[in-house]
Design a protein around this motif. Structure first.
Motif, PDB file in Angstrom:
ATOM      1  N   VAL A 130       3.104  -9.227  -2.052  1.00 28.02           N
ATOM      2  CA  VAL A 130       3.991  -8.377  -2.867  1.00 28.02           C
ATOM      3  C   VAL A 130       4.009  -8.864  -4.315  1.00 28.02           C
ATOM      4  O   VAL A 130       3.896  -8.073  -5.260  1.00 28.02           O
ATOM      5  CB  VAL A 130       5.417  -8.360  -2.279  1.00 28.02           C
ATOM      6  N   LYS A 131       4.140 -10.176  -4.496  1.00 30.58           N
ATOM      7  CA  LYS A 131       4.178 -10.742  -5.850  1.00 30.58           C
ATOM      8  C   LYS A 131       2.829 -10.583  -6.553  1.00 30.58           C
ATOM      9  O   LYS A 131       2.776 -10.279  -7.757  1.00 30.58           O
ATOM     10  CB  LYS A 131       4.558 -12.227  -5.777  1.00 30.58           C
ATOM     11  N   VAL A 148      -4.532   4.635  -7.588  1.00 35.20           N
ATOM     12  CA  VAL A 148      -4.916   5.477  -6.453  1.00 35.20           C
ATOM     13  C   VAL A 148      -4.736   4.689  -5.162  1.00 35.20           C
ATOM     14  O   VAL A 148      -5.139   3.529  -5.077  1.00 35.20           O
ATOM     15  CB  VAL A 148      -6.390   5.929  -6.563  1.00 35.20           C
ATOM     16  N   SER A 149      -4.122   5.305  -4.161  1.00 34.40           N
ATOM     17  CA  SER A 149      -3.999   4.652  -2.861  1.00 34.40           C
ATOM     18  C   SER A 149      -3.829   5.723  -1.778  1.00 34.40           C
ATOM     19  O   SER A 149      -4.002   6.917  -2.035  1.00 34.40           O
ATOM     20  CB  SER A 149      -2.845   3.645  -2.855  1.00 34.40           C
ATOM     21  N   GLY A 150      -3.479   5.283  -0.559  1.00 28.12           N
ATOM     22  CA  GLY A 150      -3.506   6.187   0.579  1.00 28.12           C
ATOM     23  C   GLY A 150      -2.177   6.522   1.212  1.00 28.12           C
ATOM     24  O   GLY A 150      -2.146   7.098   2.301  1.00 28.12           O
ATOM     25  N   LEU A 151      -1.061   6.153   0.579  1.00 33.85           N
ATOM     26  CA  LEU A 151       0.293   6.474   1.038  1.00 33.85           C
ATOM     27  C   LEU A 151       0.657   5.802   2.372  1.00 33.85           C
ATOM     28  O   LEU A 151       1.663   6.139   2.985  1.00 33.85           O
ATOM     29  CB  LEU A 151       0.490   7.996   1.141  1.00 33.85           C
ATOM     30  N   ALA A 152      -0.157   4.867   2.843  1.00 33.99           N
ATOM     31  CA  ALA A 152       0.185   4.138   4.066  1.00 33.99           C
ATOM     32  C   ALA A 152       1.325   3.169   3.773  1.00 33.99           C
ATOM     33  O   ALA A 152       1.644   2.879   2.612  1.00 33.99           O
ATOM     34  CB  ALA A 152      -1.038   3.373   4.585  1.00 33.99           C
ATOM     35  N   LEU A 158       3.553   0.122  -1.849  1.00 34.41           N
ATOM     36  CA  LEU A 158       3.949  -0.736  -2.978  1.00 34.41           C
ATOM     37  C   LEU A 158       3.167  -0.394  -4.245  1.00 34.41           C
ATOM     38  O   LEU A 158       3.711  -0.449  -5.346  1.00 34.41           O
ATOM     39  CB  LEU A 158       3.742  -2.205  -2.607  1.00 34.41           C
ATOM     40  N   ALA A 159       1.896  -0.035  -4.083  1.00 30.46           N
ATOM     41  CA  ALA A 159       1.073   0.321  -5.241  1.00 30.46           C
ATOM     42  C   ALA A 159       1.583   1.607  -5.897  1.00 30.46           C
ATOM     43  O   ALA A 159       1.707   1.695  -7.121  1.00 30.46           O
ATOM     44  CB  ALA A 159      -0.383   0.478  -4.826  1.00 30.46           C
ATOM     45  N   HIS A 160       1.876   2.618  -5.057  1.00 34.60           N
ATOM     46  CA  HIS A 160       2.424   3.866  -5.599  1.00 34.60           C
ATOM     47  C   HIS A 160       3.767   3.612  -6.284  1.00 34.60           C
ATOM     48  O   HIS A 160       4.032   4.114  -7.383  1.00 34.60           O
ATOM     49  CB  HIS A 160       2.620   4.892  -4.480  1.00 34.60           C
ATOM     50  N   GLU A 161       4.605   2.825  -5.630  1.00 34.87           N
ATOM     51  CA  GLU A 161       5.940   2.554  -6.182  1.00 34.87           C
ATOM     52  C   GLU A 161       5.861   1.755  -7.474  1.00 34.87           C
ATOM     53  O   GLU A 161       6.673   1.963  -8.388  1.00 34.87           O
ATOM     54  CB  GLU A 161       6.791   1.819  -5.143  1.00 34.87           C
TER      55      GLU A 161
END
Length: 295
Positions: A130-131, A148-152, A158-161
């Motif tokens: 996470v860090k 860009v990521s896959g919403l999993a 965490l990437a989208h957020e």
């Protein structure tokens, strides 16, 4: 909607017709008239498809009303994007097996930005993961890179957020249709992305996600971006599938190193051992794309 787009749109709703077959039809005959002209023995010879299956596909094709579907999707703010549309993502079009069409909600221009980086990893990140994600992604987002990521669950979420939290932009590529967000716990996040960011799918909106959709979906995650960053991945995982597809697509692969005692770091560490670029800071990504970023 012109005649060819309408044909492709209806083919996209034929459940027994996969994207590889549609892409092949489109490549052989950009008008798609071949779909109606091929004889039974030609379907078998060129596509290895038997008569009963073709009969089922054609029955389904003619059972749909393009007008009714378009009206429904307009009400849902769902758009259809054929491979030959100028707004189709430029980098994705370059891969060996691009989706012949995409359904989307949101801002499609994001998919054609120059600075796109894909981020994938474990569904169960450690505190370190996470860090590390926050440490590396924040400068990327501040430099206007689209995540860009896959919403999993896990690293994808965490990437989208992170993109949302730092005023950036993000794209989710999902494994089912737009009417079936998975996992359901990410519906609220998906709603935000559909409003001012972007969600893409290579499946018609009513398609329920299947297990085999996700490895196939990963080629889009890697193919739409300049590079893919792996943040914590087991030795055998979907994240490594995405990394290997990125390599096949001649894209950059990056990995954040992890503890040798953490099974969620084995995959990323092995990627580094095999030539992926070790990333400790966003600058290690920036320096691979000097023309894309002003340092």
């Amino acid at each position: 909607m012109d005649d060819v787009t309408k044909k492709l749109f209806l083919l996209a709703h034929c459940k027994e017709l996969n994207s590889q077959m549609i892409y092949k039809l489109l490549t052989i005959d950009p008008s798609l008239q071949i779909f109606f002209q091929l004889k039974d023995d030609e379907w078998l010879h060129y596509f290895n498809v038997k008569k009963h299956k073709i009969d089922n596909i054609k029955t389904e094709y003619f059972s749909h009303s393009a007008e009714l579907l378009i009206k429904k999707y307009n009400q849902q703010n769902i758009s259809f994007l054929p491979l030959f549309d100028p707004n189709y993502p430029y980098l994705l079009k370059q891969i060996a097996d691009p989706p012949p069409f995409l359904f989307y909600k949101g801002n499609i221009t994001l998919a054609s930005r120059k600075n796109l980086i894909s981020v994938v990893g474990t569904r169960y990140p450690s505190e370190y993961g996470v860090k590390a994600l926050e440490h590396v992604l924040k400068p990327l987002i501040q430099e206007k890179w689209v995540i860009v990521s896959g919403l999993a669950k896990g690293i994808d979420t965490l990437a989208h957020e992170a993109a949302l939290n730092h005023g950036g932009e993000t794209i989710a590529v999902i494994g089912g249709g737009l009417e079936h967000i998975y996992p359901r716990q990410n519906q609220t996040l998906a709603n935000k992305l559909m409003t001012s960011h972007l969600i893409l799918s290579e499946h018609s909106p009513s398609t329920s996600p299947q297990k085999w959709h996700f490895p196939k979906r990963n080629r889009i995650i890697s193919g739409i971006s300049l590079g893919t960053l792996i943040i914590q991945a087991k030795q055998r995982s979907g994240s490594l599938i995405t990394a290997h597809q990125a390599l096949e697509q001649n894209r950059e692969v990056f990995a954040i190193p992890g503890s040798i005692f953490d099974e969620c770091s084995i995959g990323g560490n092995e990627l580094i051992q095999n030539g992926a670029k070790l990333v400790q800071h966003a600058s290690h990504i920036f320096e691979e794309f000097p023309q894309e970023v002003e340092m």
